[in-house]
Design a protein around this motif. Structure first.
Motif: not given
Ligand SMILES: CCCCCCCCCCCCCCCC(=O)SCCNC(=O)CCNC(=O)[C@H](O)C(C)(C)COP(=O)(O)OP(=O)(O)OC[C@H]1O[C@@H](n2cnc3c(N)ncnc32)[C@H](O)[C@@H]1OP(=O)(O)O
Ligand SMILES: NC(=O)C1=CN([C@@H]2O[C@H](COP(=O)(O)OP(=O)(O)OC[C@H]3O[C@@H](n4cnc5c(N)ncnc54)[C@H](OP(=O)(O)O)[C@@H]3O)[C@@H](O)[C@H]2O)C=CC1
Length: 515
Positions: A452-457, A436-442
């Motif tokens: 934008g996650i598919p493009e980031a992958k 959740n921390y990493v998700l929050g940072v994002k």
């Protein structure tokens, strides 16, 4: 009914540092759980072209305060921003405002501080020591004051390995330090700083320790408590998981690793990562405010708000989980694929810094120059490595903080208060929290959209291919150069080629026989 929530109803509360990371979460929780509180006074200075009012408006209209607006629709009327600069005499507060503060305040939460590790000693003393002294002086003139809660840090005594809930004196009295800052010039202060801070790593931890001594010496008849949080991280549960709004502590490094800038750090994988969620710190702070005002302990109690002795996690596990989360939730437009090596060896660290940090930055800047753009990566990398070097002290050591007072307080709370003001870190699931921390940072720091996650992958896949291509090309070039120069390398090469040829011939022959 929560006794703590009821206690804050009808109260006038003064918060310093309310525009900071912890201050915002403290205000949010107060408004959400005690919407009947009378007023929250916050000491604010104008900043970055914004007036104090604009700053408050921005905070109240942020995502963090969405739930507050539902339970306390008139929150704008209950918050009173008072122009103040803690670097100035009397905080530059107007006479009328000062009068109101002195006559009305019931509870003080002192969160303001400079948390920069490398702040000039004069500035760090002004904010973390002198301002604390001045605030205590103000508090002593508040007839309705019930409790004064001072936020310190668990690292104020990081020169010790085992830290009890007591105030450890520094060799030089804070008053002497405050006086000397008035007449010593910067050059002399620079010279004596290492001697004064002694075996502490920076001016921050030193001045926070001095701040605690000031609290002890100037407490008079005040009802005071000190809270010492360790490394404060994103929210665990409230008002929603993963909220964070600055780069301090691990947050900046999570970005640096997720964007592929930071690929190695001198850190001890088995050292305890004493992270504590900001909402846990806030819950403890509010519980301490209640307990101090209602039970009026005879002496100043110190509360450690740490996770290491109750629910330990180490840097190795934390780093692993951060990297695992990047696989699921990558950051956009990464410079390189996320990877983080934790090494305790200084030579290995220097090697990684040269090969994995500085060299790619130089190559990228060369590419920027070639394409007519301004080079910038080397500068960014140098800054990052400087930041990392300052945090290294905290990721290569473990501390033990005793938590008797914190556990005592937990046992004093009613089941309802234990639920509403939960600071029992034993219930924290680290893997879930870090994700959740990493998700929050994002979401909240990088302001990246989940769409934008598919493009980031895809981008990471391209980076992986470039990485393989680059390594293959590098290997072939190195090999070609070696063959040109060494008879031994040529012999090895011919041996490999002839071996492969024989193997293929044998394979072809045996498959023909079978047919
Ligand atoms: C796989 C992953 C594993 C994760 C593994 C985590 C391990 C993580 C251990 C933490 C351990 C702390 C333990 C203390 C716990 C307390 O009690 S202290 C409270 C927390 N305080 C802090 O963290 C303050 C630390 N920061 C500082 O002191 C100052 O920012 C520094 C490091 C001295 C840098 O100063 P500076 O060079 O003047 O830079 P500054 O103006 O602050 O910022 C320059 C740039 O760097 C960026 N920046 C600032 N801070 C950071 C940062 N921490 N990181 C990255 N960039 C940063 C800024 O955004 C800025 O970028 P631009 O806006 O220029 O693009
Ligand atoms: N973050 C952490 O990891 C830890 C923090 N702590 C302690 O918790 C407390 C809060 O920290 P945190 O919220 O993270 O820090 P932030 O840096 O986010 O907030 C600091 C606050 O102090 C205010 N402030 C600084 N200088 C002045 C000034 N001259 N006049 C008025 N206000 C000023 C800031 O106001 P402005 O917005 O105007 O700059 C801001 O509101 C501090 O006492 C810190 O030592 C303890 C352990 C760990």
């Amino acid at each position: 009914m929560s006794m703590i929530a009821a206690f804050y109803s009808g109260k006038s509360i003064l918060i310093t540092g309310a525009t900071g990371f912890m201050g915002k979460v403290l205000m949010e929780k107060l408004f959400r759980t005690s919407p009947d509180l009378k007023v929250i006074y916050i000491l604010v200075r104008p900043k970055a072209g914004q007036t104090t009012q604009q700053r408050v408006f921005q905070i109240l209209n942020s995502k963090l305060f969405e739930k507050v607006k539902e339970v306390c629709p008139n929150v704008h009327e209950k918050i009173r921003a008072i122009y103040a600069d803690l670097n100035q005499n009397d905080f530059a507060i107007s006479k009328e405002d000062m009068q109101e503060l002195l006559s009305c305040t019931n509870i003080v939460f002192h969160c303001a501080a400079t948390v920069r590790f490398d702040d000039h000693l004069r500035h760090a003393v002004q904010l973390n020591v002198t301002a604390t002294q001045q605030l205590l002086l103000m508090a002593s003139q508040m007839p309705k004051l019930e409790a004064f809660i001072h936020i310190s840090t668990a690292f104020s005594n990081c020169n010790l390995k085992h830290i009890d809930e007591v105030i450890y004196p520094c060799p030089v009295e804070p008053k002497k330090i405050i006086d000397s800052m008035e007449w010593l010039d910067d050059a002399i202060i620079d010279e004596i700083t290492p001697k004064l801070i002694g075996d502490r790593p920076n001016t921050y931890t030193y001045t926070k320790a001095l701040g605690e001594m000031v609290v002890q010496q100037e407490s008079g008849n005040l009802n005071i408590a000190i809270i010492r949080p360790s490394i404060v991280g994103a929210t665990w549960q409230e008002p929603f998981p993963g909220w964070v709004d600055n780069l301090n502590g691990p947050s900046g490094l999570i970005i640096a690793a997720g964007k592929g800038f930071l690929r190695a750090i001198r850190a001890t994988p088995m050292a305890v990562a004493d992270l504590i969620p900001v909402d846990t710190v806030v819950n403890l702070t509010l519980a301490v405010g209640w307990y101090t005002a209602v039970h009026r302990p005879k002496s100043t109690l110190i509360y450690h708000c740490t996770s290491g002795n109750l629910n330990p996690c180490n840097w190795g596990k934390m780093g692993f989980q951060v990297l695992a989360t990047f696989e699921k939730i990558p950051f956009e437009r990464a410079f390189r694929r996320p990877y983080a090596d934790f090494t305790t060896n200084t030579i290995t660290t220097q090697y990684w810094n040269a090969v994995s940090h500085r060299a790619p930055a130089i190559i990228y800047d060369f590419y920027l120059r070639l394409t007519g753009r301004k080079p910038r990566m080397t500068k960014v990398m140098n800054r990052l490595l400087r930041t990392v070097s300052m945090l290294e002290y905290f990721v290569n050591r473990s501390w033990e903080w005793s938590t008797y007072n914190t556990e005592m307080l937990m046992s004093e709370l009613s089941p309802e208060d234990q639920r509403v003001f939960n600071f029992d870190v034993r219930q924290l699931n680290w893997l879930e929290y870090i994700e959740n921390y990493v998700l929050g940072v994002k979401k909240y720091l990088l302001k990246e959209d989940m769409a934008g996650i598919p493009e980031a992958k895809q981008h990471l896949k391209r980076l992986r291919n470039i990485h393989y291509l680059f390594n293959t090309a590098l290997f072939l070039i190195a090999w070609r150069l070696l063959i040109a120069r060494s008879q031994m390398a040529r012999n090895v090469w011919f041996f490999i080629v002839s071996f492969c040829y024989k193997f293929l011939s044998y394979f072809r022959a045996s498959s023909t026989l079978k047919v």
